[in-house]
Design a protein around this motif. Structure first.
Motif, mmCIF file in Angstrom:
data_model
loop_
_atom_site.group_PDB
_atom_site.id
_atom_site.type_symbol
_atom_site.label_atom_id
_atom_site.label_comp_id
_atom_site.label_asym_id
_atom_site.label_seq_id
_atom_site.Cartn_x
_atom_site.Cartn_y
_atom_site.Cartn_z
ATOM 1 N N VAL A 74 -0.989 6.497 -19.376
ATOM 2 C CA VAL A 74 -0.921 7.180 -17.989
ATOM 3 C C VAL A 74 0.361 6.462 -17.141
ATOM 4 O O VAL A 74 0.971 7.294 -16.610
ATOM 5 N N ILE A 75 0.317 5.212 -17.352
ATOM 6 C CA ILE A 75 1.638 4.610 -16.766
ATOM 7 C C ILE A 75 2.983 4.968 -17.405
ATOM 8 O O ILE A 75 4.037 5.445 -16.887
ATOM 9 N N ILE A 115 -5.329 6.585 -9.156
ATOM 10 C CA ILE A 115 -5.348 7.129 -10.609
ATOM 11 C C ILE A 115 -6.638 6.915 -11.039
ATOM 12 O O ILE A 115 -6.791 5.687 -11.320
ATOM 13 N N CYS A 116 -7.622 7.951 -11.139
ATOM 14 C CA CYS A 116 -8.595 7.584 -12.276
ATOM 15 C C CYS A 116 -8.186 7.949 -13.814
ATOM 16 O O CYS A 116 -7.933 9.530 -13.863
ATOM 17 N N SER A 117 -8.190 7.134 -14.405
ATOM 18 C CA SER A 117 -7.587 7.291 -15.934
ATOM 19 C C SER A 117 -8.684 7.994 -16.815
ATOM 20 O O SER A 117 -8.361 8.661 -17.908
ATOM 21 N N GLY A 118 -9.870 8.140 -16.382
ATOM 22 C CA GLY A 118 -10.862 8.557 -17.163
ATOM 23 C C GLY A 118 -11.007 8.048 -18.682
ATOM 24 O O GLY A 118 -11.120 6.840 -18.867
ATOM 25 N N LYS A 119 -10.995 8.928 -19.657
ATOM 26 C CA LYS A 119 -10.857 8.578 -21.070
ATOM 27 C C LYS A 119 -9.528 8.356 -21.545
ATOM 28 O O LYS A 119 -9.242 7.858 -22.593
ATOM 29 N N ASP A 120 -8.635 8.682 -20.795
ATOM 30 C CA ASP A 120 -7.218 8.376 -21.185
ATOM 31 C C ASP A 120 -6.901 6.979 -21.115
ATOM 32 O O ASP A 120 -7.326 6.153 -20.251
ATOM 33 N N ARG A 121 -6.146 6.689 -22.315
ATOM 34 C CA ARG A 121 -5.327 5.210 -22.217
ATOM 35 C C ARG A 121 -4.558 4.787 -21.065
ATOM 36 O O ARG A 121 -3.767 5.632 -20.457
ATOM 37 N N LYS A 122 -4.596 3.776 -20.433
ATOM 38 C CA LYS A 122 -3.965 3.344 -19.179
ATOM 39 C C LYS A 122 -2.537 3.145 -19.262
ATOM 40 O O LYS A 122 -1.699 3.772 -18.503
ATOM 41 N N ALA A 136 7.638 -1.041 -15.555
ATOM 42 C CA ALA A 136 6.702 -0.936 -14.721
ATOM 43 C C ALA A 136 5.671 -2.219 -15.046
ATOM 44 O O ALA A 136 5.992 -2.825 -16.095
ATOM 45 N N VAL A 137 4.850 -2.569 -14.168
ATOM 46 C CA VAL A 137 4.120 -3.852 -14.271
ATOM 47 C C VAL A 137 2.607 -3.362 -14.228
ATOM 48 O O VAL A 137 2.292 -2.485 -13.389
ATOM 49 N N PHE A 138 1.817 -3.765 -14.960
ATOM 50 C CA PHE A 138 0.393 -3.282 -15.042
ATOM 51 C C PHE A 138 -0.503 -4.708 -15.030
ATOM 52 O O PHE A 138 -0.462 -5.691 -15.994
ATOM 53 N N VAL A 139 -1.619 -4.572 -14.334
ATOM 54 C CA VAL A 139 -2.110 -5.932 -14.000
ATOM 55 C C VAL A 139 -3.673 -5.369 -14.096
ATOM 56 O O VAL A 139 -4.196 -4.560 -13.540
ATOM 57 N N SER A 166 0.742 -1.510 0.157
ATOM 58 C CA SER A 166 0.067 -0.062 -0.121
ATOM 59 C C SER A 166 0.863 1.327 0.178
ATOM 60 O O SER A 166 0.395 2.406 -0.421
ATOM 61 N N GLY A 167 2.026 1.036 0.264
ATOM 62 C CA GLY A 167 2.666 2.367 0.450
ATOM 63 C C GLY A 167 3.596 2.692 -0.921
ATOM 64 O O GLY A 167 4.192 3.792 -0.924
ATOM 65 N N TRP A 168 3.636 1.732 -1.746
ATOM 66 C CA TRP A 168 4.373 2.062 -2.880
ATOM 67 C C TRP A 168 3.776 1.721 -4.321
ATOM 68 O O TRP A 168 4.009 2.106 -5.447
ATOM 69 N N ALA A 169 2.583 0.808 -4.167
ATOM 70 C CA ALA A 169 1.999 0.402 -5.582
ATOM 71 C C ALA A 169 0.808 1.369 -5.587
ATOM 72 O O ALA A 169 0.392 2.377 -4.852
ATOM 73 N N TRP A 170 0.332 1.485 -7.079
ATOM 74 C CA TRP A 170 -0.503 2.372 -7.656
ATOM 75 C C TRP A 170 -1.726 1.611 -8.045
ATOM 76 O O TRP A 170 -1.744 0.395 -8.654
ATOM 77 N N ILE A 171 -3.054 2.106 -7.814
ATOM 78 C CA ILE A 171 -4.119 1.588 -8.246
ATOM 79 C C ILE A 171 -4.481 2.703 -9.558
ATOM 80 O O ILE A 171 -4.625 3.761 -9.288
ATOM 81 N N LEU A 172 -4.850 1.896 -10.524
ATOM 82 C CA LEU A 172 -5.307 2.501 -11.899
ATOM 83 C C LEU A 172 -6.516 2.070 -12.262
ATOM 84 O O LEU A 172 -6.715 1.127 -12.788
ATOM 85 N N THR A 173 -7.290 2.953 -12.504
ATOM 86 C CA THR A 173 -8.774 2.449 -12.533
ATOM 87 C C THR A 173 -9.498 3.689 -13.448
ATOM 88 O O THR A 173 -9.303 4.770 -13.604
ATOM 89 N N THR A 174 -10.841 3.020 -13.829
ATOM 90 C CA THR A 174 -11.615 4.221 -14.540
ATOM 91 C C THR A 174 -12.520 4.720 -13.565
ATOM 92 O O THR A 174 -13.478 5.496 -13.907
#
Length: 246
Positions: free
Chosen positions: A182-183, A172-179, A193-196, A141-149
């Motif tokens: 954003v990364i 991070i709320c990506s909205g209409k941007d490509r995730k 970077a790793v994206f799940v 929780s101290g270093w990972a990011w949540i990337l969501t719409t």
């Protein structure tokens, strides 16, 4: 975190994790909110919810990219439109148009806010954090990011209620941007970077060799996606992936 304008490293690689379908099973909340958003703006509200409609909603859930899509899905089910694949769904979105989809999105989030304000306990119960991600995420929780719409405030409420408080600045709320875009904008001094995620379209057009993408097999995925050449992450491998990035 940043020092002197540079990213302060806290792990071997940046980790970005989708929320709905990867961290949280939110299909029940999305069904309720989208149902109310769709039928609440017309004069044909059914007296009850059909179990078959709910099952169709779950079946078609992998086609969803952002909030307004849930309302479009309710429209397709209500009108008896069959959806064999993502292309079928995208045709329906094109018929509704950008303005219509934006209206759906606003209606969907208005219902969410109304439910959260009116009966927070009920709304939160509709969202379930997957058991196998809880402890790894607590440690990250101290270093990972949540990337969501999903909007940040909703994610924060769900995590806090589930015993997994998270700094809003790492959501991070990506909205209409490509995730992927954003990364790329956040990599900074990190080399990789790793994206799940569980929606394969979020990997579309991915060409940056610094980013490794994983499809979460436990999420809202279609069977064909597991054979599409994307790296697949199983439930039992999630903890090891997070630990390896620390």
């Amino acid at each position: 975190m940043r020092k002197n304008g540079k990213t302060d490293k806290m792990g071997k690689s940046l980790l970005f994790i989708d929320f709905d379908g990867v961290i949280c099973d939110s299909v029940n909340e999305c069904f309720v909110s989208s149902w109310l958003a769709y039928f609440g703006h017309g004069d044909r509200e059914p007296a009850s919810i059909s179990l078959s409609d709910y099952r169709l909603f779950r079946k078609y859930r992998p086609l969803i990219r952002r909030g307004g899509d849930y309302v479009l899905l309710q429209r397709c089910i209500d009108m008896g439109i069959k959806l064999a694949n993502q292309a079928d769904f995208d045709i329906q979105a094109a018929i509704v148009g950008d303005a219509g989809m934006d209206a759906y999105h606003q209606q969907f989030y208005a219902v969410r806010k109304r439910l959260l304000d009116g009966d927070k306990a009920y709304w939160l119960r509709l969202n379930r954090i997957y058991a196998h991600v809880f402890e790894p995420l607590r440690q990250a929780s101290g270093w990972a990011w949540i990337l969501t719409t999903k909007e940040v405030s909703f994610v924060s409420e769900i995590l806090a209620s589930g015993g997994l408080p998270w700094d809003d600045r790492r959501i991070i709320c990506s909205g209409k941007d490509r995730k992927i875009d954003v990364i790329e904008g956040h990599i900074g001094n990190y080399e990789t970077a790793v994206f799940v995620d569980d929606q394969i379209d979020h990997f579309s057009g991915h060409v940056d060799p610094r980013i490794t993408c994983y499809l979460a097999a436990w999420g809202y995925v279609q069977p064909a996606w597991l054979r599409a050449g994307i790296k697949v992450l199983m439930e039992e491998d999630f903890a090891g992936l997070v630990e390896g990035l620390r």
